[in-house]
Design an enzyme around this catalytic site. Structure first.
Site, short mmCIF file in Angstrom:
data_model
loop_
_atom_site.label_atom_id
_atom_site.label_comp_id
_atom_site.label_asym_id
_atom_site.label_seq_id
_atom_site.Cartn_x
_atom_site.Cartn_y
_atom_site.Cartn_z
CG ASP A 1 30.52 43.03 43.47
OD1 ASP A 1 31.53 43.75 43.35
OD2 ASP A 1 29.37 43.38 43.14
CG ASP B 1 34.80 45.73 42.67
OD1 ASP B 1 34.71 45.81 41.43
OD2 ASP B 1 33.86 45.94 43.44
CD GLU B 2 31.23 42.02 39.36
OE1 GLU B 2 31.39 43.20 39.05
OE2 GLU B 2 30.26 41.35 38.98
MG MG Z 1 31.68 45.95 43.74
#
Ligand code: MG
Length: 393
Positions: free
Chosen positions: A11, A105-106
């Site tokens: 993350d 983003d993860e």
């Molecule tokens: Mg994040």
């Protein structure tokens, strides 16, 4: 009982805000909000400096302004975030094709079958991911490692920002028991209130609660909650087959201007891709070559093969012809980055049944590389031009 798995949750820290700071260094250290100030707009991402004032994602920007009048509100630049996200996911693709993206983003990565390529240690993979993401994007990722998704995500959450934590089987209860029940996956606000009424406030209390009483009060989901409270989570990493790919790429300290050098790098990267394909028992049909001209102009070229393959030689044959064609079409060919990847995998049940495998040569090379460290056996073309190497950055 399923075999032990190795799962990593990655993350990025305050992703959109971190990209804005990267592109505008003068904003570093300021309370920054991605999302323009307006009556109906909300905070998309707040920098860590802004979070100190209580600013959070999804909060109305008007509220954010009241809590932190000096905050800087900047517009969302989604195409830029996508561009960086692609770089981050390219790093994932170098480790495993089993990637479940949760957002830009993860992601969850199942690295079980990549372990032996990294000395058998999940931490080596986690460190590689963190370092490569940092090196290629300038951004910080938090990395959580465990034997299932629940614990891997918890590990990145507990250690962020700049997180790096592995939860080992023997540590599960010590980590989980003190947490509030609301932190457990699938336990929402309503469920949390139900559990509170039963006097259950922590995950440990949920784990030790009488199953029958719990079932009477909360219904069928109670069993699932108790399994999660014990750290048991059988969910598989759900990789989107259409997006699966195995790839490797490298950035050059000095731009490459010689085709022979580019080919030798391609061979080295192709070895890595071939090795990972075979480790994951994948045969792909589409070969992609990624080429970046300085400063940041990226081209990709693809070739579809007649038959799916896991052979390094076939991968490289296709990759080399793509590279050459691109090189000849450019007026002033220069490379800052070169990558090669395989995608469009054959359904697993077909692999091995209808396709001849690449045979003993590649398998022997993989064994030697594993035994003596990656790169001890490289094909002739790499060795020939070693002297001209520019080195990986
Ligand atoms: Mg994040």
């Amino acid at each position: 009982m399923t075999a032990a798995r190795a799962i990593i949750h990655v993350d990025m820290d305050a992703f959109y805000a971190a990209i804005e700071v990267l592109d505008h260094p003068q904003w570093r250290g300021l309370p920054l909000v991605v999302g323009e100030l307006g009556p109906r707009s909300v905070v998309t991402t707040a920098s860590y400096e802004a979070r100190r004032y209580g600013l959070r994602s999804a909060m109305p920007t008007v509220t954010a302004k009241r809590l932190c009048p000096q905050a800087l509100f900047v517009p969302i630049r989604m195409s830029r975030y996508r561009e960086i996200s692609a770089e981050v996911f390219a790093v994932f693709g170098e480790v495993t094709p089993e990637i479940e993206g949760l957002s830009l983003d993860e992601a969850f990565l199942d690295v079980t079958r990549s372990l032996r390529l990294f000395g058998g240690e999940m931490e080596n993979i986690g460190r590689f991911l963190k370092q490569e993401i940092r090196r290629r994007t300038g951004l910080v990722a938090s990395v959580g490692m465990a034997h299932n998704k629940l614990l891997a995500k918890l590990a990145s959450e507990l250690s962020k920002p700049d997180g790096f934590l592995q939860i080992r089987p023997g540590q599960v209860h010590a980590m989980l028991d003190p947490l509030p029940v609301g932190r457990l996956w699938t336990v929402g606000k309503v469920a949390e209130a139900q559990l509170h009424r039963l006097g259950i406030r922590t995950v440990g209390e949920l784990r030790f609660a009488d199953p029958r009483r719990l079932h009477q009060a909360c219904g069928n989901q109670a069993g699932q909650w108790q399994r999660l409270a014990s750290g048991v989570d059988e969910r598989a990493v759900d990789a989107d087959a259409a997006e699966k790919s195995v790839s490797a790429e490298t950035t050059f300290v000095t731009d490459l201007t010689c085709l022979e050098q580019a080919e030798s790098w391609l061979a080295r990267l192709g070895e890595r891709v071939g090795e990972r394909l075979r480790a994951h028992e994948l045969r792909g049909r589409t070969v992609t070559v990624k080429l970046r001209k300085p400063p940041f102009e990226t081209h990709t070229r693809q070739l579809r093969l007649g038959e799916p393959t896991d052979s390094t030689a076939e991968l490289l044959q296709a990759g080399r012809s793509l590279l050459r064609r691109w090189w000849e079409s450019e007026q002033n060919p220069q490379l800052r980055l070169l990558g090669i990847g395989m995608s469009q995998f054959a359904p697993e049940q077909q692999a091995g049944l209808f396709t001849p495998t690449s045979g003993g040569k590649d398998q022997l090379a993989d064994q030697i590389n594993r035994r003596f460290g990656g790169g001890s056996l490289v094909r002739g073309v790499v060795l020939k031009s070693r002297r001209g190497e520019t080195g990986e950055k």
